[in-house]
Design a protein around this motif. Sequence first.
Motif, PDB file in Angstrom:
ATOM      1  N   UNK A  96      39.016  36.106  49.452  1.00  0.00           N
ATOM      2  CA  UNK A  96      38.534  37.489  49.524  1.00  0.00           C
ATOM      3  C   UNK A  96      39.629  38.453  49.966  1.00  0.00           C
ATOM      4  N   UNK A  97      40.624  37.960  50.725  1.00  0.00           N
ATOM      5  CA  UNK A  97      41.717  38.842  51.161  1.00  0.00           C
ATOM      6  C   UNK A  97      42.591  39.287  49.993  1.00  0.00           C
ATOM      7  N   UNK A  98      42.507  38.572  48.852  1.00  0.00           N
ATOM      8  CA  UNK A  98      43.287  38.952  47.676  1.00  0.00           C
ATOM      9  C   UNK A  98      42.727  40.198  47.003  1.00  0.00           C
ATOM     10  N   UNK A  99      41.466  40.512  47.306  1.00  0.00           N
ATOM     11  CA  UNK A  99      40.794  41.677  46.708  1.00  0.00           C
ATOM     12  C   UNK A  99      40.898  41.676  45.193  1.00  0.00           C
ATOM     13  N   UNK A 100      40.732  40.492  44.638  1.00  0.00           N
ATOM     14  CA  UNK A 100      40.785  40.322  43.180  1.00  0.00           C
ATOM     15  C   UNK A 100      39.430  39.811  42.713  1.00  0.00           C
ATOM     16  N   UNK A 101      38.649  40.611  41.985  1.00  0.00           N
ATOM     17  CA  UNK A 101      37.320  40.164  41.556  1.00  0.00           C
ATOM     18  C   UNK A 101      37.355  38.998  40.591  1.00  0.00           C
ATOM     19  N   UNK A 102      38.533  38.711  40.032  1.00  0.00           N
ATOM     20  CA  UNK A 102      38.634  37.629  39.055  1.00  0.00           C
ATOM     21  C   UNK A 102      39.037  36.301  39.694  1.00  0.00           C
ATOM     22  N   UNK A 130      30.632  41.140  36.389  1.00  0.00           N
ATOM     23  CA  UNK A 130      31.826  41.054  37.211  1.00  0.00           C
ATOM     24  C   UNK A 130      31.662  42.017  38.380  1.00  0.00           C
ATOM     25  N   UNK A 131      32.518  41.893  39.372  1.00  0.00           N
ATOM     26  CA  UNK A 131      32.504  42.836  40.484  1.00  0.00           C
ATOM     27  C   UNK A 131      33.540  43.921  40.226  1.00  0.00           C
ATOM     28  N   UNK A 132      33.090  45.157  40.148  1.00  0.00           N
ATOM     29  CA  UNK A 132      33.969  46.295  39.886  1.00  0.00           C
ATOM     30  C   UNK A 132      33.713  47.362  40.934  1.00  0.00           C
ATOM     31  N   UNK A 133      34.755  47.716  41.678  1.00  0.00           N
ATOM     32  CA  UNK A 133      34.639  48.735  42.730  1.00  0.00           C
ATOM     33  C   UNK A 133      33.512  48.423  43.697  1.00  0.00           C
ATOM     34  N   UNK A 134      33.325  47.131  43.982  1.00  0.00           N
ATOM     35  CA  UNK A 134      32.312  46.732  44.951  1.00  0.00           C
ATOM     36  C   UNK A 134      30.913  46.583  44.395  1.00  0.00           C
ATOM     37  N   UNK A 135      30.712  46.836  43.114  1.00  0.00           N
ATOM     38  CA  UNK A 135      29.393  46.737  42.497  1.00  0.00           C
ATOM     39  C   UNK A 135      29.351  45.580  41.495  1.00  0.00           C
ATOM     40  N   UNK A 136      28.240  44.870  41.478  1.00  0.00           N
ATOM     41  CA  UNK A 136      28.011  43.858  40.458  1.00  0.00           C
ATOM     42  C   UNK A 136      27.700  44.598  39.164  1.00  0.00           C
ATOM     43  N   UNK A 361      41.764  31.364  39.678  1.00  0.00           N
ATOM     44  CA  UNK A 361      42.739  32.266  40.284  1.00  0.00           C
ATOM     45  C   UNK A 361      43.541  33.020  39.234  1.00  0.00           C
ATOM     46  N   UNK A 362      43.775  34.297  39.505  1.00  0.00           N
ATOM     47  CA  UNK A 362      44.647  35.097  38.655  1.00  0.00           C
ATOM     48  C   UNK A 362      46.094  34.673  38.895  1.00  0.00           C
ATOM     49  N   UNK A 363      46.769  34.246  37.837  1.00  0.00           N
ATOM     50  CA  UNK A 363      48.130  33.723  37.981  1.00  0.00           C
ATOM     51  C   UNK A 363      49.158  34.431  37.101  1.00  0.00           C
ATOM     52  N   UNK A 364      48.721  35.107  36.043  1.00  0.00           N
ATOM     53  CA  UNK A 364      49.651  35.686  35.083  1.00  0.00           C
ATOM     54  C   UNK A 364      49.107  37.002  34.536  1.00  0.00           C
ATOM     55  N   UNK A 365      49.969  37.763  33.898  1.00  0.00           N
ATOM     56  CA  UNK A 365      49.580  38.945  33.148  1.00  0.00           C
ATOM     57  C   UNK A 365      49.761  38.660  31.663  1.00  0.00           C
ATOM     58  N   UNK A 366      48.940  39.265  30.832  1.00  0.00           N
ATOM     59  CA  UNK A 366      49.240  39.256  29.407  1.00  0.00           C
ATOM     60  C   UNK A 366      49.620  40.680  29.001  1.00  0.00           C
TER      61      UNK A 366
END
Length: 491
Positions: A96-102, A130-136, A361-366
């Motif tokens: 949760x500290x990553x603040x990444x919804x993905x 998905x979680x966007x700006x704190x909203x489901x 986990x988010x690991x890369x960008x496309x």
Amino acid sequence: MKLNQTKIILILIGALLIGVLGGYGGVKLAQNSEGNAPLEITNSENETDNAEEESSAELPADLDKISQTFDLIKSNYIEDVDDNELVEGAIEGMLSTLEDPHTSYLDSEMMEQFNEQIESSFEGIGAEVSEIDGYITIMSPMKESPAEKAGLRPNDQVLSVDGESLEGLNVNEAVAKIRGEKGTDVVLEIQRSGTSDPFEVTIQRDTIPVETVYSEVESEDGKDTGVIQITNFSEHTGEEFEEQLADLEEQDIDGLVIDVRGNPGGLLDVAEEILQQFVPSDMPYLQIEDANGNAEEYVSNLDEAKDYPISVLIDEGSASASEIVAVAMKELDYDVVGETSFGKGTVQQAIPLGDDSSIKMTTLKWLSPGGEWIDGKGVEPTVEQRQDDYYYSTPIQVTDDEPLTFDHTSEAVANMQVMLSGLGYDTGRTDGYFSEETEQAVEEFQEDNDLETTGEVDEETGGLIETQVIEKIRDGEDDRQLERSLEELYQ
């Protein structure tokens, strides 16, 4: 060139599909060489071990705090606490500290549900969230699903489930409340962009077939245009697309429209398979960038592009793998028609923890073929086209005790006027004032549908207006985006 499967297995919207007895389908597992759905991100145990060794990081000196906290809770907390719950709570806390919804923790039950969901069907409401700006947030309802039939749309925020607020819950916890067995009902409180008041939708869960590719031929002005709709990028989508494209080409189509509206993404290798049929080898169809900013280009073995015009349809519900296809075709100078897409440019991996649980986990960008990162921005269409206003309307929230009546002014009246106008009734205005013309339009609707002619919009009248609008949208009537795509294709 194929993406290294020991490094990248999944590209996904970061959404969770409300599915099999509470399962999820926004994350789909790749198969191993034997065709089984593994809980690994590589094709062999040795490769998994090597990946773990390469990715191991030096542990911080104060990691003992976690062990100390565990011991303190077990020794001093007033109630009994399950060891596994403490460990999973620690994992979820770090993520949760990553603040990444993905990025999220998937326990063994969730992983089992993922495995079930790559089969031919699953049970649920058929919507990805998905979680966007704190909203489901609803990413996309699936074609022919209960969610689509109920009128849910991309970017709808789910505020509560069966009267229980989702505030403070993560995606997994929210989905656990929404999911359920076929035949059972769930009541969602929805906040839709552009409206001030939330509304409730009751949805009956059902069996959702995993069919992802639909095709037809549109004949107009002497031109036969193939239209292929892709609803998500799942396990068999690539082969379904190739088969249906071949069938269309056998019918000597003059052009092609690829429709990825409302498609939230899915497997990366499926997006590759589709692009490799269109993007020639003299340009990349995709770039992947690692955490150090190193980008690698990927190209096909295709000698030349198709000899017929092509366009791609997108909207705000098109995300991830859909955007990979759309932006690659755009940079190949094909038209992209519709509205700016969602904007997700990251890659996730499902990394096993050794006990049937995993971390997504988010690991890369496309990146686009030209190196553009669309995350948070989306793919802008070359030809912008909105649908008619009634496509964006909300359910009519009225009661028999408080119907919408003459001389009343409200946002609800404006919404009702837009819906009636979309059904072909002349309300005189759509500004929210219940005028005499609006009353006459309501009476005409009631007469046409054998309802009591009162000129007032009560629960029965409002419900029938809403039902007919949803049916009209699902039938593809007044599809201005498709019409515009067909118009632009041969210019």
